[in-house]
Design a protein around this motif. Structure first.
Motif, PDB file in Angstrom:
ATOM      1  N   TYR A 110       0.840  -1.211   0.029  1.00  0.00           N
ATOM      2  CA  TYR A 110      -0.052  -0.017   0.117  1.00  0.00           C
ATOM      3  C   TYR A 110       0.877   1.175  -0.082  1.00  0.00           C
ATOM      4  O   TYR A 110       2.109   0.892   0.099  1.00  0.00           O
ATOM      5  N   PRO A 111       0.381   2.317  -0.236  1.00  0.00           N
ATOM      6  CA  PRO A 111       1.443   3.509  -0.279  1.00  0.00           C
ATOM      7  C   PRO A 111       1.999   3.705   0.888  1.00  0.00           C
ATOM      8  O   PRO A 111       1.209   3.821   1.986  1.00  0.00           O
ATOM      9  N   GLY A 112       3.180   3.614   0.759  1.00  0.00           N
ATOM     10  CA  GLY A 112       4.036   3.922   2.151  1.00  0.00           C
ATOM     11  C   GLY A 112       4.362   2.596   2.917  1.00  0.00           C
ATOM     12  O   GLY A 112       4.845   2.680   3.883  1.00  0.00           O
ATOM     13  N   PHE A 113       4.351   1.616   1.920  1.00  0.00           N
ATOM     14  CA  PHE A 113       4.457   0.228   2.502  1.00  0.00           C
ATOM     15  C   PHE A 113       6.105   0.200   2.742  1.00  0.00           C
ATOM     16  O   PHE A 113       7.092   0.588   2.155  1.00  0.00           O
ATOM     17  N   GLY A 114       6.243  -0.388   3.998  1.00  0.00           N
ATOM     18  CA  GLY A 114       7.661  -0.654   4.547  1.00  0.00           C
ATOM     19  C   GLY A 114       8.383   0.533   4.957  1.00  0.00           C
ATOM     20  O   GLY A 114       9.444   0.800   5.276  1.00  0.00           O
ATOM     21  N   GLN A 115       7.435   2.056   5.105  1.00  0.00           N
ATOM     22  CA  GLN A 115       7.968   2.957   5.599  1.00  0.00           C
ATOM     23  C   GLN A 115       7.320   3.635   6.715  1.00  0.00           C
ATOM     24  O   GLN A 115       5.915   3.465   6.895  1.00  0.00           O
ATOM     25  N   TRP A 116       7.840   4.486   7.507  1.00  0.00           N
ATOM     26  CA  TRP A 116       7.265   5.198   8.797  1.00  0.00           C
ATOM     27  C   TRP A 116       6.027   5.964   8.173  1.00  0.00           C
ATOM     28  O   TRP A 116       4.834   6.097   8.902  1.00  0.00           O
ATOM     29  N   SER A 117       6.016   6.618   7.079  1.00  0.00           N
ATOM     30  CA  SER A 117       4.978   7.526   6.668  1.00  0.00           C
ATOM     31  C   SER A 117       3.713   6.806   6.607  1.00  0.00           C
ATOM     32  O   SER A 117       2.632   7.078   6.689  1.00  0.00           O
ATOM     33  N   GLY A 118       4.019   5.316   5.902  1.00  0.00           N
ATOM     34  CA  GLY A 118       2.853   4.248   5.941  1.00  0.00           C
ATOM     35  C   GLY A 118       2.091   4.073   7.339  1.00  0.00           C
ATOM     36  O   GLY A 118       0.769   3.954   7.397  1.00  0.00           O
ATOM     37  N   VAL A 119       2.900   3.914   8.137  1.00  0.00           N
ATOM     38  CA  VAL A 119       2.491   3.561   9.523  1.00  0.00           C
ATOM     39  C   VAL A 119       1.899   4.711  10.160  1.00  0.00           C
ATOM     40  O   VAL A 119       0.311   4.536  10.608  1.00  0.00           O
ATOM     41  N   LEU A 120       2.299   5.912   9.868  1.00  0.00           N
ATOM     42  CA  LEU A 120       1.584   7.180  10.372  1.00  0.00           C
ATOM     43  C   LEU A 120       0.116   7.303   9.649  1.00  0.00           C
ATOM     44  O   LEU A 120      -1.037   7.597  10.093  1.00  0.00           O
ATOM     45  N   SER A 121       0.241   7.259   8.342  1.00  0.00           N
ATOM     46  CA  SER A 121      -0.890   7.406   7.460  1.00  0.00           C
ATOM     47  C   SER A 121      -1.965   6.536   7.725  1.00  0.00           C
ATOM     48  O   SER A 121      -3.202   6.896   8.101  1.00  0.00           O
ATOM     49  N   SER A 122      -1.632   5.250   7.772  1.00  0.00           N
ATOM     50  CA  SER A 122      -2.643   4.285   8.253  1.00  0.00           C
ATOM     51  C   SER A 122      -3.268   4.614   9.559  1.00  0.00           C
ATOM     52  O   SER A 122      -4.634   4.329   9.870  1.00  0.00           O
ATOM     53  N   THR A 123      -2.512   4.835  10.587  1.00  0.00           N
ATOM     54  CA  THR A 123      -2.978   5.098  11.962  1.00  0.00           C
ATOM     55  C   THR A 123      -3.781   6.360  11.805  1.00  0.00           C
ATOM     56  O   THR A 123      -5.070   6.492  12.542  1.00  0.00           O
ATOM     57  N   ALA A 124      -3.582   7.300  11.195  1.00  0.00           N
ATOM     58  CA  ALA A 124      -4.432   8.587  10.937  1.00  0.00           C
ATOM     59  C   ALA A 124      -5.913   8.290  10.430  1.00  0.00           C
ATOM     60  O   ALA A 124      -6.841   8.581  10.811  1.00  0.00           O
TER      61      ALA A 124
END
Length: 338
Positions: free
Chosen positions: A305-319
């Motif tokens: 998914y967009p940001g897969f394997g990156q901290w930005s992906g974790v933050l965006s999914s959490t948001a």
């Protein structure tokens, strides 16, 4: 020199239906009562124990009746003694919405009025501001020709004002019940406020019923006593009309009791219906969401998914999760589902 009369004491003297003296000292009451053609009224508003005892001693009131005056709670009643008749009645009023409720959350104001009926006079004792004494005196002045019939005319004027006040209170509760009925089917109405108002009106009606229903026996007892003594028939029509008002107030109170019970039960039924509707909606959405969740869970799908394997992906999914949950909470809260 004539002694000054306290502000909380009112006295009047009539002769042959004409007002001849007003606000004279209490010490003169017993003297006026000896006059065959005199008619005396004494009103004590928030009297001290000494003042009440002095009047009771001077007019030879029964000690049991005096105890009923100072007791904290007495039912509506009428009692005949050897030298006088004693009755306890209640004047009622309904406070406005802007006025503060009492300690129990009720807007109903009840004022006990103790009445001593002697052969040539009337003594009233009351506390608080619930009894409109000015209106009582206006009734007597407007029908001054009736006062030549003696104490029965004074008593009728007092009872008429009390019953009219009870009618106004019942009308106020009737209007309140109509507002509750309008709010039952209003989707924008706040359920908690509606339930609180329904309970308050129900409690006020129970309190009012306790003082309105016994008035029927009080007025009937007065009419029986007049019939036994063979009093003038000129007041019979006035008392018959008063008794009719008491009957109407009693029946109206009973009908309002049934109405508020129906409102209470209807509110519960509507709450069950709304709860069932909410559960149906939530169950439908849960079934719709469960299908793709079951499919992806069964196959263990884990796609990039967009940001897969990156901290930005974790933050965006959490948001996204937090925002979606917060939005659903707001929507459900606005619809009173939570």
């Amino acid at each position: 020199m004539t002694a000054a009369v306290p502000d909380h004491v009112r006295t009047r003297l009539w002769r042959d239906g004409r007002l001849v003296a007003e606000n004279y000292p209490l010490a003169e009451v017993s003297e006026h009562l000896q006059d065959e053609g005199a008619l005396v009224w004494v009103d004590l508003h928030d009297p001290t124990h000494r003042e009440l005892s002095d009047v009771a001693d001077e007019l030879d009131f029964d000690p049991h009746a005096v105890e009923d005056v100072v007791a904290h709670a007495e039912r509506t009643k009428v009692t005949r003694y050897a030298t006088h008749t004693f009755m306890t009645i209640y004047a009622t009023s309904l406070a406005n919405e802007s006025e503060p409720a009492d300690a129990h959350g009720s807007r109903l104001r009840i004022t006990r009025v103790s009445v001593f009926v002697v052969p040539r006079g009337l003594v009233t004792v009351h506390r608080g501001t619930g009894l409109d004494v000015g209106e009582v005196m206006r009734r007597w002045d407007d029908n001054s020709d009736l006062l030549r019939h003696g104490t029965a005319a004074l008593l009728h004027g007092l009872l008429d004002v009390v019953v009219d006040g009870q009618f106004e209170t019942i009308q106020g509760l009737d209007d309140a019940i109509e507002e509750l009925e309008d709010g039952l089917f209003d989707e924008r109405a706040h359920i908690r406020a509606l339930q609180r108002h329904t309970y308050r009106v129900r409690k006020e009606l129970v309190q009012l019923r306790r003082v309105v229903l016994p008035m029927r026996e009080v007025v009937a007892a007065v009419m029986r006593h007049r019939a036994e003594r063979g009093n003038s028939v000129e007041l019979d029509g006035w008392y018959t009309d008063l008794y009719d008002h008491v009957i109407r107030a009693t029946e109206w109170t009973e009908s309002l009791r049934d109405m508020v019970t129906t409102v209470f039960e209807t509110n519960l039924s509507l709450q069950d219906a709304r709860l069932n509707m909410v559960m149906r909606k939530l169950t439908g959405w849960a079934a719709i969401i469960a299908v793709p969740t079951a499919v992806t869970g069964w196959y263990g799908q884990n796609v990039p998914y967009p940001g897969f394997g990156q901290w930005s992906g974790v933050l965006s999914s959490t948001a996204i999760i937090a925002g979606s949950a917060g939005m659903l909470y707001i929507v459900f809260k606005q619809r009173n589902w939570l």
